[in-house]
Write an enzyme that holds these catalytic residues in place. Structure first.
Site, PDB file in Angstrom:
ATOM      1  N   GLU A   1       8.778 -23.642   9.089  1.00 46.90           N
ATOM      2  CA  GLU A   1       7.866 -22.549   8.771  1.00 46.90           C
ATOM      3  C   GLU A   1       6.586 -23.088   8.134  1.00 46.90           C
ATOM      4  OE1 GLU A   1      10.683 -23.213   7.134  1.00 46.90           O
ATOM      5  OE2 GLU A   1      12.104 -21.535   7.235  1.00 46.90           O
TER       6      GLU A   1
ATOM      7  N   HIS B   1     -10.294  -9.353 -26.761  1.00 49.43           N
ATOM      8  CA  HIS B   1      -9.234  -8.925 -27.666  1.00 49.43           C
ATOM      9  C   HIS B   1      -8.768  -7.519 -27.267  1.00 49.43           C
ATOM     10  CE1 HIS B   1      -6.998  -8.367 -31.399  1.00 49.43           C
ATOM     11  NE2 HIS B   1      -7.549  -7.155 -31.485  1.00 49.43           N
TER      12      HIS B   1
ATOM     13  N   GLY C   1       3.756 -23.182   5.406  1.00 44.88           N
ATOM     14  CA  GLY C   1       3.878 -22.979   3.975  1.00 44.88           C
ATOM     15  C   GLY C   1       4.750 -24.017   3.302  1.00 44.88           C
TER      16      GLY C   1
ATOM     17  N   VAL D   1      11.743 -29.717 -14.625  1.00 39.75           N
ATOM     18  CA  VAL D   1      11.147 -28.404 -14.384  1.00 39.75           C
ATOM     19  C   VAL D   1      12.073 -27.515 -13.551  1.00 39.75           C
ATOM     20  CG1 VAL D   1       9.229 -27.188 -13.292  1.00 39.75           C
ATOM     21  CG2 VAL D   1       8.795 -29.268 -14.613  1.00 39.75           C
TER      22      VAL D   1
END
Length: 460
Positions: free
Chosen positions: A36, A434, A38, A177
Site C-alpha cells: 500500500e 492565554h 503510505g 518509543v
C-alpha cells in the site's frame, strides 16, 4: 521498457513525497511499490497507533468525566470498533496519497522492484529504466534471536495493529518509543502491562527527570523492569517471558507478548550489494546529499540508518528529489524533533544536559512545571515539565524537552526558533496566547532568565 528521469523505489512517507517533489521539479517520475502507498507509517505504524491511542484517550476521559461535571455511566470500549475506526482513517489517507500522485503526474507502478543495474529496476519481470533512482524501501520490525519468538501470541507491532480483539494482559519486550506507546494504549484500556527493557532506563534520548515523571504517572498501571535480559519466550494462550535481572532468573506472563526492540532495514535481496552499493550492517551508506556510493542512486528513510522517523524520511526525500533535479541540497540532522505519544505526551529536540556537558558547552536551563499552567489544569492533565537549554553566553537555544498535553504539537515552535538561531530571550519575549498549554514554553524561557512570574522564587 518504460523510461523515466527518476524512479522512486518504495511508497512510504519519504518515497511518495520524493516522487511528488521530483514531478513538481519537472522530472518524469515513477513510484514503485509492492504494497500500500503510505508505507509502514500510514499502514502499520504512526497513524494506526495514534488512532488507537486517541480512542483510548477518549475512553479514559469518559471514565473520569464526573470530575468535570459530566455524567457517563457504564463506560466501556469496543476494540473491534476502535480497529474499524483506525482502518477507516488509514484507508482515507491512503486514497488521498493515491490521488496526490495521480494529480502530480507520477506514474505509480505496482510490484516488487529490484535493482538490476545503475539505471534499471526489475518489477515482476518487467524492466523500468531511470536516469536517477531513489531507494526508499523502509524497514520492518526486528526479530531478535530469542528462543520461542515465533510462538503463539508473540507479536510484533504489525501484528498488534492488525488485531480486532484485545488480549487481557501484555508483556512488552523493549522500553523504547514503540514499547511505551503500546504500554500506554493497553494500560489506558485497563489491561495489565509489564515492560522489560535491557538498558538501565526506558526511552533513550529522554532525560531522566521526564521519564521519572512518566513512570510516576503510570503508577500501578504498568510495571517497568529495566536492566533485564530476555532469555526465552514460551508462547500459548498465556505467554511466559523468561528474563534475567541482576543475575536472577525471573518470569513475566501475559495474554500476549509484544516484541518491540527496533526495526531492520528492508535491503535484503534488493540487488544493492551486487551492484556495489556501499552498505553498513544492512543499511545504505549515503553522503550529506543522500547519494550512495554509486552516482545517481540516492537513498532515504529508514534504510539509511540515520534517524528512523517518518518526518526525517520525508525531509530526506525532498532533499534527494532536489538533488535529482540538479540542485545541491545538504541534509542536516541537528534539529530533528522526536515525539512519543504516551500520557502525557513527550517531545524533544536538540541537546540534553548530558550531551551539552559532553560537548563542553556552557548552558543555562529553564524549567516550568505543567502544574502551574491554567489550561492544563482545566483539562485535568497538570502533570509534566517544560525544559529548555540555551547557550550561557549567546542565549541561543540548544534543545528542549517537553512533557505536557499535546507536547508533540508544541515542539515545532522550539524547532523553528532553533532553525532561525533564536535565543532564549527572543522566546521569552514572544507573546503566547492565554490560556494555552504552549505558555509552558514561554514560562520555561522566562525561568532561564530568572524571571518566571508563575513559579516560586528559587532559593539563593
Amino acid at each position: 521498457m518504460k523510461e523515466f528521469q527518476v524512479a522512486v523505489l518504495g511508497g512510504g512517507p519519504g518515497g511518495y513525497e520524493a516522487a511528488i517533489r521530483c514531478s513538481q521539479l519537472g522530472l518524469k517520475t515513477a513510484l514503485i511499490e509492492a504494497r500500500e502507498l503510505g508505507g509502514t507509517c500510514l499502514n502499520r505504524g504512526c497513524i494506526p497507533t495514534k488512532a488507537l491511542l486517541h480512542s483510548a484517550e477518549l475512553f479514559e476521559e469518559a471514565k473520569n468525566a464526573a470530575a468535570f461535571g459530566v455524567k457517563a455511566e457504564n463506560v466501556s470500549f469496543d476494540f473491534a470498533a476502535m480497529a474499524k475506526h483506525k482502518d477507516g482513517v488509514v484507508a482515507r489517507l491512503r486514497r488521498g496519497i493515491e490521488a496526490l500522485e495521480k494529480g502530480h503526474g507520477v506514474e505509480v507502478i505496482r510490484g516488487f522492484g529490484k535493482l538490476t543495474g545503475k539505471n534499471t529496476i526489475d518489477i515482476n519481470g518487467e524492466t523500468v529504466r531511470a536516469e536517477k533512482i531513489i531507494l526508499a524501501m523502509g524497514s520492518a520490525p526486528a526479530r531478535p534471536p530469542i528462543p520461542g519468538i515465533d510462538g503463539k501470541n508473540v507479536m510484533t507491532s504489525d501484528d498488534i495493529l492488525a488485531m480486532e480483539s484485545c488480549p487481557d494482559s501484555f508483556v512488552i519486550i523493549g522500553g523504547g518509543v514503540i514499547g511505551m506507546e503500546f504500554a500506554t494504549l493497553f494500560a489506558t484500556l485497563g489491561k495489565p502491562v509489564t515492560v522489560i527493557e535491557m538498558m538501565p532506563s526506558i526511552l533513550p534520548g529522554v532525560e531522566k527527570e521526564i521519564t521519572d515523571l512518566l513512570l510516576a504517572g503510570l503508577g500501578k498501571k504498568v510495571k517497568v523492569i529495566t536492566g533485564a535480559k530476555v532469555t526465552a519466550i514460551e508462547g500459548g494462550d498465556t505467554v511466559t517471558v523468561r528474563y534475567e535481572e541482576n543475575g536472577t532468573a525471573q518470569t513475566a506472563q501475559g495474554g500476549a507478548c509484544i516484541v518491540s526492540v527496533g526495526r531492520r532495514p528492508m535491503t535484503k535481496d534488493m540487488g544493492l550489494e551486487a551492484l556495489g552499493i556501499r552498505m553498513n550492517r544492512g543499511f545504505v551508506d549515503v553522503d550529506d546529499f543522500l547519494e550512495t556510493s554509486i552516482p545517481g542512486i540516492y537513498a532515504i528513510g529508514d534504510i539509511t540508518g540515520k534517524i528512523q522517523l517518518a518526518h526525517v524520511a520525508s525531509a530526506q526525500g525532498l532533499a534527494a528529489a532536489a538533488n535529482c533535479a540538479g540542485k545541491r541540497e545538504r541534509m542536516a540532522y541537528d534539529i530533528v524533533p522526536a515525539c512519543i505519544y504516551t500520557s502525557p505526551e513527550i517531545a524533544y529536540v536538540g541537546m540534553t544536559e548530558e550531551k551539552a556537558k559532553a560537548a563542553g558547552r556552557e548552558f543555562a536551563v529553564g524549567r516550568f512545571n505543567v502544574a502551574g499552567n491554567g489550561r492544563a489544569m482545566v483539562m485535568g492533565a497538570a502533570s509534566g515539565l517544560a525544559k529548555i537549554l540555551s547557550d550561557a553566553k549567546t542565549g541561543e537555544i540548544l534543545g528542549a524537552q517537553l512533557m505536557a498535553p499535546r507536547a508533540t504539537d508544541m515542539i515545532a515552535e522550539i524547532c523553528a526558533a532553533m532553525k532561525c538561531e533564536g535565543t532564549i530571550e527572543e522566546l521569552a519575549a514572544t507573546i503566547h496566547p492565554h490560556p494555552t498549554v504552549s505558555e509552558v514554553i514561554m514560562e520555561a524561557a522566562h525561568d532561564a532568565e530568572g524571571l518566571c512570574c508563575h513559579a516560586m522564587p528559587k532559593r539563593k
